[in-house]
Design a protein around this motif. Structure first.
Motif, PDB file in Angstrom:
ATOM      1  N   ALA A  94      -1.118   6.390  -6.754  1.00  0.00           N
ATOM      2  CA  ALA A  94      -2.446   6.770  -6.277  1.00  0.00           C
ATOM      3  C   ALA A  94      -2.612   8.291  -6.299  1.00  0.00           C
ATOM      4  O   ALA A  94      -3.685   8.808  -6.641  1.00  0.00           O
ATOM      5  CB  ALA A  94      -2.681   6.233  -4.865  1.00  0.00           C
ATOM      6  N   TYR A 110      -3.215   9.242  -9.811  1.00  0.00           N
ATOM      7  CA  TYR A 110      -4.584   8.877 -10.186  1.00  0.00           C
ATOM      8  C   TYR A 110      -5.573   9.919  -9.663  1.00  0.00           C
ATOM      9  O   TYR A 110      -6.482  10.355 -10.382  1.00  0.00           O
ATOM     10  CB  TYR A 110      -4.920   7.497  -9.623  1.00  0.00           C
ATOM     11  N   ILE A 126      -7.331   4.554  -5.778  1.00  0.00           N
ATOM     12  CA  ILE A 126      -6.778   3.452  -6.561  1.00  0.00           C
ATOM     13  C   ILE A 126      -5.383   3.864  -7.071  1.00  0.00           C
ATOM     14  O   ILE A 126      -5.205   5.003  -7.486  1.00  0.00           O
ATOM     15  CB  ILE A 126      -7.710   3.151  -7.758  1.00  0.00           C
ATOM     16  N   PRO A 127      -4.359   3.016  -7.034  1.00  0.00           N
ATOM     17  CA  PRO A 127      -4.339   1.598  -6.647  1.00  0.00           C
ATOM     18  C   PRO A 127      -3.927   1.347  -5.201  1.00  0.00           C
ATOM     19  O   PRO A 127      -3.854   0.196  -4.782  1.00  0.00           O
ATOM     20  CB  PRO A 127      -3.291   1.024  -7.602  1.00  0.00           C
ATOM     21  N   GLN A 154     -15.788   4.619  -2.507  1.00  0.00           N
ATOM     22  CA  GLN A 154     -15.461   3.342  -3.123  1.00  0.00           C
ATOM     23  C   GLN A 154     -16.709   2.776  -3.787  1.00  0.00           C
ATOM     24  O   GLN A 154     -17.829   3.044  -3.349  1.00  0.00           O
ATOM     25  CB  GLN A 154     -14.902   2.360  -2.096  1.00  0.00           C
ATOM     26  N   ARG A 211      -9.205   1.887  -2.288  1.00  0.00           N
ATOM     27  CA  ARG A 211     -10.390   1.638  -3.114  1.00  0.00           C
ATOM     28  C   ARG A 211     -11.119   2.926  -3.488  1.00  0.00           C
ATOM     29  O   ARG A 211     -12.144   2.881  -4.159  1.00  0.00           O
ATOM     30  CB  ARG A 211     -11.356   0.692  -2.387  1.00  0.00           C
ATOM     31  N   SER A 220       0.825  -1.204   0.000  1.00  0.00           N
ATOM     32  CA  SER A 220       0.000   0.000   0.000  1.00  0.00           C
ATOM     33  C   SER A 220       0.861   1.257   0.000  1.00  0.00           C
ATOM     34  O   SER A 220       0.573   2.232  -0.696  1.00  0.00           O
ATOM     35  CB  SER A 220      -0.931  -0.014   1.218  1.00  0.00           C
ATOM     36  N   LEU A 259       2.405   1.963  -3.356  1.00  0.00           N
ATOM     37  CA  LEU A 259       1.430   2.391  -4.359  1.00  0.00           C
ATOM     38  C   LEU A 259       0.920   3.810  -4.129  1.00  0.00           C
ATOM     39  O   LEU A 259       0.090   4.294  -4.898  1.00  0.00           O
ATOM     40  CB  LEU A 259       0.247   1.416  -4.371  1.00  0.00           C
ATOM     41  N   ARG A 264     -12.258   6.138  -5.459  1.00  0.00           N
ATOM     42  CA  ARG A 264     -12.258   6.486  -6.877  1.00  0.00           C
ATOM     43  C   ARG A 264     -11.722   7.894  -7.124  1.00  0.00           C
ATOM     44  O   ARG A 264     -11.464   8.269  -8.264  1.00  0.00           O
ATOM     45  CB  ARG A 264     -13.676   6.353  -7.433  1.00  0.00           C
TER      46      ARG A 264
END
Length: 373
Positions: A19, A22, A171-172, A49, A175, A12, A15, A177
């Motif tokens: 994230a 994103y 994400i990633p 999410q 969860r 986590s 990432l 959006r």
């Protein structure tokens, strides 16, 4: 094989940079988008999410409220996963959950007079809703990250994970959006927790959400009837017979609490991650566990039951164990720091949009739809 928590934490952390990119990309896409304006009151109900169970409770309550006041309502919702047919499809109680999302099917069961439309293209979904059904109210369900349709109000539903380890993790890495800036778009926060859990977590909830200056309330289900998924058999209890419970991570507390009004605890609880794609081997293991523990019934939350019904029935031995779910009442719990209740907030918000609500017509009670307290 389960991944150790230490490895999960490391992955986590690694990432986080993608994230952040994103989240920035989603923010830029929203700024560049031109949302479609439906020309009628539109309310968004969605979470950070996808597929959070609490969104179904809130949307179903709004559908019941609208029906009680004689308002025609349509729901537009995106498919939970990509790869669906590029067309608008209306959800019905008997629809295939492999074609239309189980949440949309559940909403069509709870509100049969409403049109629940599933489409990856929100503009086309809105045009279909207005052209075919001429609604007085449009609900954008589970489409928080989509700019269209333009909303008059946004109800944001959050779960336990959203307020703890998953907070601020798009994400990633998580969860969500979108990044945490999306929380500023909320007009009302609804936390998917039982009233008792909400009271226990009030300090954390206030720490996370008080900065946005919006009311915060809880929502949870309470079972008023048990129902066999295949067939019309219903019950108020299982006459003391044991059962096996299959639920998801976000419902691991709300489901036993909802069932406690009718049933004792399960002989075994099987908990899957949210959004899990069940394999044949996993479903066979569920049936084997139920048989081994002498449980003639497997009980699931409503949306999970819709997803599993046909797949369990197709397995060898599926006829020896029956699948059951429950019909929920919608329980809005206390508000944070003595703020407005959800119903008071909604009534005032609706009147700001449309003017005073007309007198309530006399309709016979429909107990098949979730009710609120």
């Amino acid at each position: 094989m389960p991944v150790p928590d230490r490895i999960k934490s490391l992955l986590s952390t690694l990432l986080v940079p993608p994230a952040l990119l994103y989240g920035l990309g989603m923010r830029l896409a929203r700024r560049l988008a031109t949302p479609v304006h439906p020309g009628l009151p539109c309310v968004g109900v969605g979470g950070m999410q996808p597929g959070l169970p609490g969104t179904v409770l809130v949307t179903s309550w709004l559908l019941g409220w609208a029906d009680h006041h004689g308002l025609r309502t349509s729901v537009v919702t995106p498919p939970l996963r990509a790869g669906r047919d590029p067309q608008t499809m209306r959800a019905t109680p008997g629809a295939d959950p492999g074609v239309i999302d189980a949440q949309a099917i559940a909403l069509s069961m709870y509100a049969p007079r409403a049109a629940v439309l599933c489409d990856p293209d929100p503009r086309r979904a809105v045009e279909s809703a207005i052209g075919a059904f001429r609604p007085d109210l449009l609900i954008a369900h589970d489409g928080l990250s989509r700019p269209s349709p333009a909303r008059n109000l946004q109800i944001m539903v959050l779960g336990q994970d959203d307020l703890t380890t998953g907070f601020g993790r798009p994400i990633p890495a998580g969860r969500w959006r979108e990044d945490a800036s999306a929380l500023r778009r909320a007009d009302m926060f609804v936390v998917y927790m039982t009233p008792g859990r909400f009271a226990e977590q009030s300090g954390l909830i206030e720490k996370r959400l008080s900065r946005y200056g919006r009311p915060v309330a809880s929502v949870s289900p309470r079972a008023w009837r048990l129902r066999q998924v295949a067939g019309r058999q219903t019950a108020q209890d299982f006459a003391g017979e044991p059962y096996l419970l299959v639920t998801t991570e976000s419902e691991r507390r709300t489901t036993p609490e909802a069932l406690s009004a009718l049933l004792p605890g399960p002989r075994l609880s099987v908990i899957f991650p949210d959004g899990h794609r069940f394999t044949v081997q996993e479903l066979r293991q569920v049936l084997a566990d139920a048989t081994r523990l002498k449980c003639p019934r497997v009980v699931c939350p409503p949306v999970t039951a819709i997803r599993l019904a046909s797949r369990l029935a197709a397995l060898d031995g599926g006829d020896a164990v029956t699948l059951w779910t429950y019909d929920p009442d919608v329980v809005f719990g206390p508000s944070l720091s003595g703020g407005e209740s959800f119903r008071d907030w909604w009534q005032a918000a609706w009147e700001r949009i449309t003017g005073p609500t007309p007198p309530e017509p006399e309709y016979p009670a429909q107990k098949d739809a979730p009710e609120a307290e």
